[in-house]
Motif scaffolding. Structure first.
Motif, short mmCIF file in Angstrom:
data_model
loop_
_atom_site.label_atom_id
_atom_site.label_comp_id
_atom_site.label_asym_id
_atom_site.label_seq_id
_atom_site.Cartn_x
_atom_site.Cartn_y
_atom_site.Cartn_z
N HIS A 1 0.82 -1.21 0.00
CA HIS A 1 0.00 0.00 0.00
C HIS A 1 0.85 1.26 0.00
O HIS A 1 2.05 1.23 0.27
N HIS B 1 1.86 3.83 1.65
CA HIS B 1 2.34 4.54 2.83
C HIS B 1 3.86 4.52 2.84
O HIS B 1 4.47 3.55 2.38
N ASP C 1 -0.52 -3.84 6.17
CA ASP C 1 -1.12 -3.28 7.39
C ASP C 1 -2.58 -3.69 7.56
O ASP C 1 -3.29 -3.12 8.40
N HIS D 1 -7.40 0.04 4.35
CA HIS D 1 -6.35 0.79 5.04
C HIS D 1 -5.89 1.95 4.16
O HIS D 1 -5.60 3.04 4.65
N ASP E 1 6.15 3.98 4.94
CA ASP E 1 6.93 2.95 5.60
C ASP E 1 6.86 1.60 4.86
O ASP E 1 7.54 0.65 5.24
N HIS E 2 6.05 1.51 3.82
CA HIS E 2 5.97 0.30 3.00
C HIS E 2 6.52 0.53 1.59
O HIS E 2 7.05 -0.39 0.97
ZN LIG Z 1 0.05 1.73 6.37
#
Ligand SMILES: [Zn+2]
Length: 336
Positions: free
Chosen positions: A73, A75, A196, A177, A77-78
């Protein structure tokens, strides 16, 4: 680390997991990673890219042999290290709705900042809290570089990859999410890479997403996050998942417990939102937050508003609430 992993290897950056899977010779061999990893540039070693590359080499995964990076996804941190993988020659794969964010990096957050604050204001958040939230930024050590579009490919729901040992990895669209969220299932063992969507340490959150603003229209409406999230969780449950390899934290050996926990949490929250509206007659989302969580710190109110708006979206989808005015006031359409 290996002792807790059964037969799985993962790379760990802070509390983020990156999962390497060996592609079958019929796919041309090499490796597929689930998630790109977070790009944190501070401390020693100076960059999490170096940390990740070193862990990969130690596990026998040459970074040059990573051919595909499946980003669960949009974000930071991914997806943070997507551009680095792309520069090394890997295909960066993500859900169609996630691609515009990957092509922008942190700019995707910036474009949603103003619409998000405007939406919270519409829903009754007071000016002092809005100013506090607007001032928050991830620390400068977190990076998310734009991924060149020629390294990006959309990956559709149902796409499969042949893994070693004759196994098949299936991409499953799981919006919630984020709009472009996906999970991936090893069909043979029904083990799930969850990003997540299911994580062991907390109840994953819906968000305040403005995909139209990411695409360049700051007036585009908010994307309701919680209703599809609950549908995605129900769909994961129907697949009979046996084990979860999450984007954060430890491997989940009892997926049903965590799916139950998610659904029970939201059933309770939904009932509280309904009860608060029944009590008030008519209320803004912010009023509902203050009724349900009277003692929250100011920073936590942001998360609570996100969750309450998610439940109002859910009730609206079911035709159980209606809203009017500015700030937006909600009321139940019927007493059940
Ligand atoms: Zn996330």
């Amino acid at each position: 680390m290996a002792a807790t992993l059964s037969d799985r290897t993962r790379f760990v950056l802070g509390d983020n997991n990156v999962w390497p899977l060996r592609l079958d010779a019929s796919e041309g061999g090499g490796w597929l990673l689930v998630d790109a990893g977070a790009d944190y540039r501070a401390g020693d070693p100076a960059s999490w890219w170096d940390v990740l590359a070193e862990q990969a080499r130690a596990a026998g995964v040459r970074p040059e042999d990573v051919r595909a990076v499946l980003v669960t996804h949009e974000h930071f941190d991914h997806a943070g290290l997507s551009a680095r993988w792309g520069a090394l020659g890997a295909r960066v794969l993500a859900g169609p709705a996630a691609l515009p964010s990957l092509a922008l990096g942190f700019e995707a957050y910036e474009r949603q900042r103003r619409p998000r604050m405007a939406d919270l204001e519409r829903h009754g958040a007071p000016a002092d809290l809005l100013a506090l939230w607007a001032s928050r930024r991830p620390t400068a050590a977190w990076q998310w570089d734009a991924c060149p579009e020629d390294a990006l490919d959309a990956v559709e729901d149902g796409t499969t990859f042949c893994l070693d040992e004759g196994r098949t990895l299936r991409v499953v669209a799981a919006p919630g999410h984020t709009p472009g969220n996906l999970v991936a299932l090893i069909e043979d063992t029904r083990e799930l890479f969850s990003g997540d969507t299911v994580i062991p340490t907390t109840i994953p959150t819906p968000g305040l997403h403005f995909p139209g603003a990411v695409a360049g229209d700051p007036e585009a409406p908010r994307w309701p996050s919680l209703p599809p999230f609950l549908r995605s969780i129900a769909a994961i449950r129907r697949r009979g998942v046996t084990r979860v390899f999450p984007g954060h934290g430890y491997i989940i050996e009892t997926p049903a417990v965590y799916l139950d926990r998610f659904e029970a949490h939201h059933a309770r929250r939904g009932a509280k939102v309904r009860a608060a509206l029944a009590e008030a007659g008519e209320a803004t989302a912010y009023d509902v937050v203050r009724t349900i969580f009277p003692r929250l710190t100011e920073h936590r109110v942001f998360q609570a508003m996100t969750e309450v708006l998610g439940h109002l979206d859910l009730l609206a989808e079911r035709g159980e609430v209606e809203c009017r005015g500015l700030p937006v006031r909600w009321r139940l359409t019927s007493d059940r």
